[in-house]
Design an enzyme around this catalytic site. Sequence first.
Site, mmCIF file in Angstrom:
data_model
loop_
_atom_site.group_PDB
_atom_site.id
_atom_site.type_symbol
_atom_site.label_atom_id
_atom_site.label_comp_id
_atom_site.label_asym_id
_atom_site.label_seq_id
_atom_site.Cartn_x
_atom_site.Cartn_y
_atom_site.Cartn_z
ATOM 1 N N SER A 141 -7.307 25.345 -9.907
ATOM 2 C CA SER A 141 -6.640 24.470 -10.868
ATOM 3 C C SER A 141 -6.128 25.208 -12.104
ATOM 4 C CB SER A 141 -7.620 23.356 -11.229
ATOM 5 O OG SER A 141 -7.022 22.428 -12.060
ATOM 6 N N ASP B 10 -2.487 23.559 -10.293
ATOM 7 C CA ASP B 10 -2.337 23.033 -8.933
ATOM 8 C C ASP B 10 -1.607 21.689 -8.931
ATOM 9 O OD1 ASP B 10 -4.539 21.746 -10.078
ATOM 10 O OD2 ASP B 10 -5.642 21.581 -8.191
ATOM 11 N N GLU C 240 -7.742 10.380 -17.208
ATOM 12 C CA GLU C 240 -8.511 11.148 -18.183
ATOM 13 C C GLU C 240 -7.523 11.600 -19.252
ATOM 14 O OE1 GLU C 240 -12.206 13.194 -16.078
ATOM 15 O OE2 GLU C 240 -10.339 14.161 -15.505
ATOM 16 N N ARG D 257 -19.918 20.603 -24.238
ATOM 17 C CA ARG D 257 -18.694 20.181 -24.925
ATOM 18 C C ARG D 257 -19.019 19.146 -25.993
ATOM 19 N NH1 ARG D 257 -14.831 22.793 -22.254
ATOM 20 N NH2 ARG D 257 -14.864 22.842 -19.973
HETATM 21 C C1 16G Z 1 -12.414 19.014 -13.279
HETATM 22 C C2 16G Z 1 -12.112 17.591 -12.864
HETATM 23 C C3 16G Z 1 -11.531 16.791 -14.020
HETATM 24 C C4 16G Z 1 -12.448 16.887 -15.230
HETATM 25 C C5 16G Z 1 -12.764 18.306 -15.567
HETATM 26 C C6 16G Z 1 -13.876 18.331 -16.616
HETATM 27 C C7 16G Z 1 -11.324 16.813 -10.703
HETATM 28 C C8 16G Z 1 -10.253 16.909 -9.660
HETATM 29 N N1 16G Z 1 -11.135 17.578 -11.774
HETATM 30 O O1 16G Z 1 -11.238 19.709 -13.576
HETATM 31 O O2 16G Z 1 -11.430 15.463 -13.598
HETATM 32 O O3 16G Z 1 -11.847 16.277 -16.346
HETATM 33 O O4 16G Z 1 -13.262 18.980 -14.419
HETATM 34 O O5 16G Z 1 -14.252 19.626 -16.864
HETATM 35 O O6 16G Z 1 -12.291 16.112 -10.556
HETATM 36 P P1 16G Z 1 -15.578 19.925 -17.688
HETATM 37 O O7 16G Z 1 -16.723 19.291 -16.938
HETATM 38 O O8 16G Z 1 -15.630 21.387 -17.774
HETATM 39 O O9 16G Z 1 -15.397 19.298 -19.035
HETATM 40 MG MG MG Z 2 -5.851 20.714 -11.452
#
Ligand code: 16G
Ligand code: MG
Length: 559
Positions: free
Chosen positions: A66, A286, A389, A526
Amino acid sequence: MGLDASRLIKAASGFPLPPGIHFSYGTAGFRADGSILDCVVFRAGIVAALRSLNTGSTIGLMITASHNPIQDNGVKIADPNGDMLSQEWEPFAESLANESNLENVVQVVEDFMQKNGVFKVSASSGKVLLARDTRPSGGRLLDAAKQGVEAIAGVSAEVIGVLTTPQLHWMVRATNRGVGASEHDYYSQISSGFKCIVDMIPMRKNLASPSELVIVDGANGVGAMKLSGLQAIIPNVQLNVRNCGSEGGILNELVGADYVQKERKFPQNFGHASDLTKMCASFDGDADRIVFFYSQKSEDAEGITLRLLDGDKILTLLAIFIQKHLQELRSEVHWLSSVNFGVVQTAYANGASTKFLKENLGVEVVLTPTGVKHLHHKAAQYDIGIYFEANGHGTVLFKEEFFAVLTKTAPSEFRTEAAYKAARLLLAISDVVNQAIGDAFSVLFLVESALQYMNWTIQDWDAIYKDLPSRQLKVKVQDRAVLRTTNSETKVTHPQGLQSAIDMEVAKVTCGRAFVRPSGTEDVVRVYAEAATQDEADCLARGVAIHVHNLAQGVGLPP
Ligand code: 16G
Ligand code: MG
C-alpha cells in the site's frame, strides 16, 4: 479428501522462515521489508488455498504494501465477496506464518482444518486469483504465493499480474457472482455507471464540453498506470495524471494520499501557481485510497496553501448525493419507505463531519475501530451503507435485497418520474462504486459525477462544513501491546490511569477531543487530538503524548 503432507513439506522447504523475526497479521495482512517476505507470502498462499476449499469459492491474494516505502511489501487475502479475509482466520494465518519447523507446519494446517471442518464444507477444487502492484519485489513474491497455493492439492492459482488492490477484490467478487470479471469488465462497469449519472443531470449546460480538469497524483504507483484503461473509455472527464512512476519518481516518496493527508503537504509536482483552485486528487500506492485537495492563496497572499478534502468530506458529499435520491424514493414508493441508510466512521473522523452528518443531514452515524474490515461489516448491515476512514479509504454498499428490488421494479410501478429517476440513479451509483472494497478509481468518478450533478465546484464541496483543527502524533514505546482500548478506540482501558489523564488534558481546551491507540501497521502508539484552535489541538496532542510515553514506560503519572 485430506492434506497431502509430503507435497506440502516439499514445497514449503523451498521457503525457509527467516530466523529471529515474528510476523504479525496487522490491520490488513502481513507487511515487512520485501526481502524477507518469501516464506510468509508462500504460507499466505496456503491460507488462501484452504480458504477457497473451505468456502467453495474463488479467493484473491494481493501482493502490496500500500502506502509503505518501495522496499517494503506485503500480502492481503480477499474473501469470496471481495472483502478482507474473515477475522476468524487471522490467528491461523499468523501462527502458520511463524512456524519454524516444517513438520509442525503440516500439524498447524491439519489441526486448523480439522477444527474448522475445512474439507467437510469444501468443493472438490478451489481457485485463487493472484495479483501484485508495481514494487520491484512483487514478481518474486507473486511466484512464492503461487507455489503456496499449489502446495494444496485440488487448488489452482491464476496469476493475473499487475493490478490495483481494488481491481483484484472486484474480480474476486465478480467471479463468485458469475458475472464478467475481466479488467475490461471492471472499466466498463465504472464507465457505464458514470455515463448514466451524467446523462441524468438536470438541465445540463454545455453538453458537448468536457468537464473540469482533475489533476491526479498517481503516487508513482499502480494506480497511475491502470488509470489509463479507464480514461480511454470514460466520457467527459479530462484527467491530467502526474507522478506516474516515470521520470525518476519513487513509489510513495513525497507523493500519494497518505503523504498528503498526514503531512498536509502538496505531493511532488503539485502546488504550482498554475494549479491554483483546480481540483486535484491523490491515490495511495495500491489505489485503494483517495483524498482530494486544491490550492488557494495564503491569507497573507504571499504563498499557496493546501486545502484538503479527506475521507470525511468524501463521505459527507456522497451522503448528501445519495440521501437526496433516497428521499425521493422513500416518499413516492411506499414499499421503500423503510429502506435504511447509515454511515460508518472511526474515531479519526473530524468532529465537524460527524456533527454535520447527524445534525444537518439527520443520518445515523456509527463508529467502529480502525481498519476496513470493521467499517465494511458495519456498513453492510444497512440497505445503503457508506463508510469512510478519514485517510480516504471507503465505499458505498447496497444490500443485495434492496439492490434486487431496485433492479426488478418495472418503470410503471414508480408513481412519479422523479422516483423512477431516483431508482435509476441509485443503480448507476452502485455500478460506479466498488462494493468489494474502497477504490480510488470508483471514488474519483463517483465524486466527479456527484459534483457535476449538483453543479458544485470543489470549493463549494469544501464549504459544506469547516474541519475542527486537529493534530496526530506517534509515540514510540517499549511495547505498544500494553495499550488497550474500548468503545471503538475512543477510550483506553490499559494502562490504568491513562484515560483519566487524557480526560484532564481534554478539559483544558475548548471543544477538545483526544484518543490514543496502538498502530496495527507500525511499531508506535498513535495520538489524535482536535480542538477549537490549532494551538489548542497541538497542545492537547502533546499533553496526551507525554502521558502515553510515561505510562507505557511504567514511569507513572506526572505530579
Ligand atoms: C491499514 C488499513 C486501513 C487503516 C490503517 C491504519 C485496510 C485495507 N487498510 O492501512 O484501513 O486505516 O491500516 O493503520 O484495512 P494504523 O493501524 O497504523 O493506524
Ligand atoms: Mg492502500
